[in-house]
Write a protein that holds these residues in place. Sequence first.
Motif: not given
Length: 189
Positions: A46-57, A70-80
């Motif tokens: 998904v990161a390769n196809n659509y981007g490495i950031n996600a925004l949602g609710i 998301f980083n290159a290893k597939g790990n993520a930082f999430e802020a709520i």
Amino acid sequence: MKKSTLTILGIAVMIMALVSTTNKLNAATDPQPEDSVIYRDPMLQVANNYGINALGIRAVGTTGLTYKHFNAKGNAFEAILGFGNNSFSITGLAEKYAAPFDSDYLELYYGFGGHAVFQSDSNLGVDRNRFDDADDAFGLGVDFILGLELMIPQTPLALSLDIKPFFEVATTGNAYFGIDPGFGVKVFF
């Protein structure tokens, strides 16, 4: 039935629905030849196809806006950024993604982090037992998260279902523990 029992039952039903939907989606895709072993990480795809950031609710427990990077290893930082009745919270989480299911669309994520919550006039707040009757209150806490994320094929969208248990200490001197279930919808960019 208690509210917590209904919440746990609802989460279990949603997990079963997500797994069932994922199995149906996998059955509909063309299988790879048996002699080739290909490991694909859906989050990296998904990161390769659509981007490495996600925004949602995120809704149910902490309700608000969520941002993932998301980083290159597939790990993520999430802020709520959560909103309540006369309150708001800021949560930061480091998350690890794993693929324990035989699925190209469903992944498990888990992690930990912390939060700060600010509330004024707690008599009008979401949880009156959390901050006593102080006019203004502030709390700091430690958070853990465990969830499932379902990628919707051919789109930059994902649905998530998680629990985010936390322990918090408030300026009133009270300590508070919560389970904080959540349902989220995200778009990748």
